[in-house]
Design a protein around this motif. Sequence first.
Motif, short mmCIF file in Angstrom:
data_model
loop_
_atom_site.label_atom_id
_atom_site.label_comp_id
_atom_site.label_asym_id
_atom_site.label_seq_id
_atom_site.Cartn_x
_atom_site.Cartn_y
_atom_site.Cartn_z
N ASP A 166 0.86 -1.18 0.00
CA ASP A 166 0.00 0.00 0.00
C ASP A 166 0.90 1.23 0.00
O ASP A 166 1.17 1.83 1.05
CB ASP A 166 -0.92 -0.01 1.22
N THR A 167 1.37 1.60 -1.18
CA THR A 167 2.32 2.71 -1.28
C THR A 167 1.67 4.04 -0.92
O THR A 167 2.34 4.94 -0.41
CB THR A 167 2.94 2.79 -2.68
N GLY A 168 0.37 4.17 -1.18
CA GLY A 168 -0.32 5.40 -0.80
C GLY A 168 -0.28 5.62 0.70
O GLY A 168 -0.01 6.73 1.18
N ALA A 169 -0.55 4.55 1.47
CA ALA A 169 -0.50 4.66 2.93
C ALA A 169 0.92 4.93 3.41
O ALA A 169 1.14 5.72 4.34
CB ALA A 169 -1.04 3.37 3.56
N MET A 170 1.89 4.28 2.78
CA MET A 170 3.28 4.50 3.17
C MET A 170 3.69 5.95 2.93
O MET A 170 4.32 6.59 3.79
CB MET A 170 4.19 3.56 2.39
N ARG A 171 3.34 6.49 1.78
CA ARG A 171 3.69 7.87 1.46
C ARG A 171 3.00 8.84 2.41
O ARG A 171 3.57 9.86 2.81
CB ARG A 171 3.34 8.16 0.01
N ALA A 172 1.76 8.52 2.79
CA ALA A 172 1.06 9.38 3.74
C ALA A 172 1.78 9.38 5.09
O ALA A 172 1.90 10.44 5.74
CB ALA A 172 -0.38 8.91 3.90
N CYS A 173 2.26 8.22 5.51
CA CYS A 173 3.01 8.15 6.77
C CYS A 173 4.35 8.88 6.66
O CYS A 173 4.80 9.50 7.62
CB CYS A 173 3.22 6.69 7.17
N TRP A 174 4.97 8.80 5.50
CA TRP A 174 6.20 9.59 5.29
C TRP A 174 5.91 11.08 5.50
O TRP A 174 6.65 11.76 6.21
CB TRP A 174 6.73 9.35 3.87
N ARG A 175 4.86 11.55 4.87
CA ARG A 175 4.53 12.99 4.99
C ARG A 175 4.29 13.35 6.45
O ARG A 175 4.75 14.39 6.93
CB ARG A 175 3.30 13.32 4.17
#
Length: 378
Positions: free
Chosen positions: A337-346
Amino acid sequence: MSRPEVPRASSSAPGKLYIAGEYAVVEPGHQAILVAVDRFITVSITAAQQVGRIRSALHGGRALAWHRRQDGAAQVEGRGADYVISAIRVVEELVRERGGRLRIFDLEVTSELVDGGSGRKLGLGSSSAVTVATVRAVARLYGLGLDDMEVYRLALMASDDVEPIGSGGDIAASAFTGWVAYSSPDRGWLRRERRRRSTGGLLAAHWPCLSIRRLEPPGLCLQVGWTGAPASSPRLVAGVRGRVARDARYAAFLTASQDCVSALVRAVGQGDHEGIGTQIRRNRGLLADLGRASGITIETPGLRRLVEIAQDHGAAAKSSGAGGGDCGIALCPPGTDTGAMRACWRAGGIEPLDLAVHCHDGGSRGAHPGDGDRRDVG
C-alpha cells in the motif's frame, strides 16, 4: 562515427539514485547498483559569434561569458573548475583530434533535479547529469556519434578534473539509464594515461576494473522520500575515507559490500524479491557499521524514520547515496500500500517524490536520452 555539424543541439540526462554499494564503490573494482530516474537536466546549445554565454539554472540562471584561451580551450574568466566547461573541453579535445574546427556557442542549462518550491537540490546527482548532458549536446553540435560507453568515459574524464573523489557511478547511471550494475575504474590509472594518451585513444582503451551493464528491472515499485536536508557526497566520502581507510574495519566493509552487491545483482537478475530485500537490509547494516567506525552519520534520524515507516509497510528500504540527508529509497513488492506508506512519510516529515525509473532505448550509437524518448520502466 561523424555526422554533419548542426547550428543548434540539445540533450537531456536523467538524475540517479543508488540502490546499494555506496562508499565501497569509490574503490577500484568495487560494485554498486544504481537507477536513473525520470527527472532531467537539459543542455541546449545555439551557435554564437565571437563571444559565447553559459546560463545555468544550477548557478542562479545568470549568464557568464566564455572565451577561448590561447591553446583553444574554453574558459570562463574568474571561475575555477566547472562541470560544464570541463565537459566542453573534453569533447572538444576529441573534435580537434579528429580534425574538426572549434566553434563559439551559447549554452543553457535547465534542471528538474531541484525542489520546485525552494529550489534546493534533491540529491539526484545534478553534477553528473549536467556533465553527461553537456557531453552529449556538444558532441551533437560537432556531429560526433557517441555510444553510451563513450559518453560515460568522456563525462568521467571531465568530472575527474573537477571532483576527483567520486566513483563515477552516478555518471554511469545517467549515461546508460535504467537499472545499472557498475564497477568503478582505477582512477589512478586513468590520470596517468591521460598524460600520455589522446582522448580518442582513451575512448578505445581497456579501462582496468571498469564494468557497466544494464539489469532487467526486478518488478518492484521504487518509492523515494526526500528528507529536505541537503548533504555533500564528496565531503562525506572524503570524511569516511580519511578516518578509516587504513583501518581493518574498512577492509572488512569493502569485502562484505562486494559480496552483498554481487548477491543483490543475482537476485535482481532472477527477480527474487525476497533475496533483494535481504541484501538491501544487509547493505543498510554495513553502512551503519561504517558510520559507527568512522564517527560520521550516514543514516540521519530523518532517513531512519523513512526506512522504519517503509519497513512497517512491507518494503525493503535504506538511505541512497552518501546519506547524511537527501533521499532514501523503498523497494516495494506487489501489493504494498504505497499510498498509505507515502502518507506516513509525509506525517513523519519526509516528502515523497514522484519519480520512476527512466530507461532510454538501449545505448545505440547516437541515441540521446531526452531527445523525444522518456520512457519509464519499473
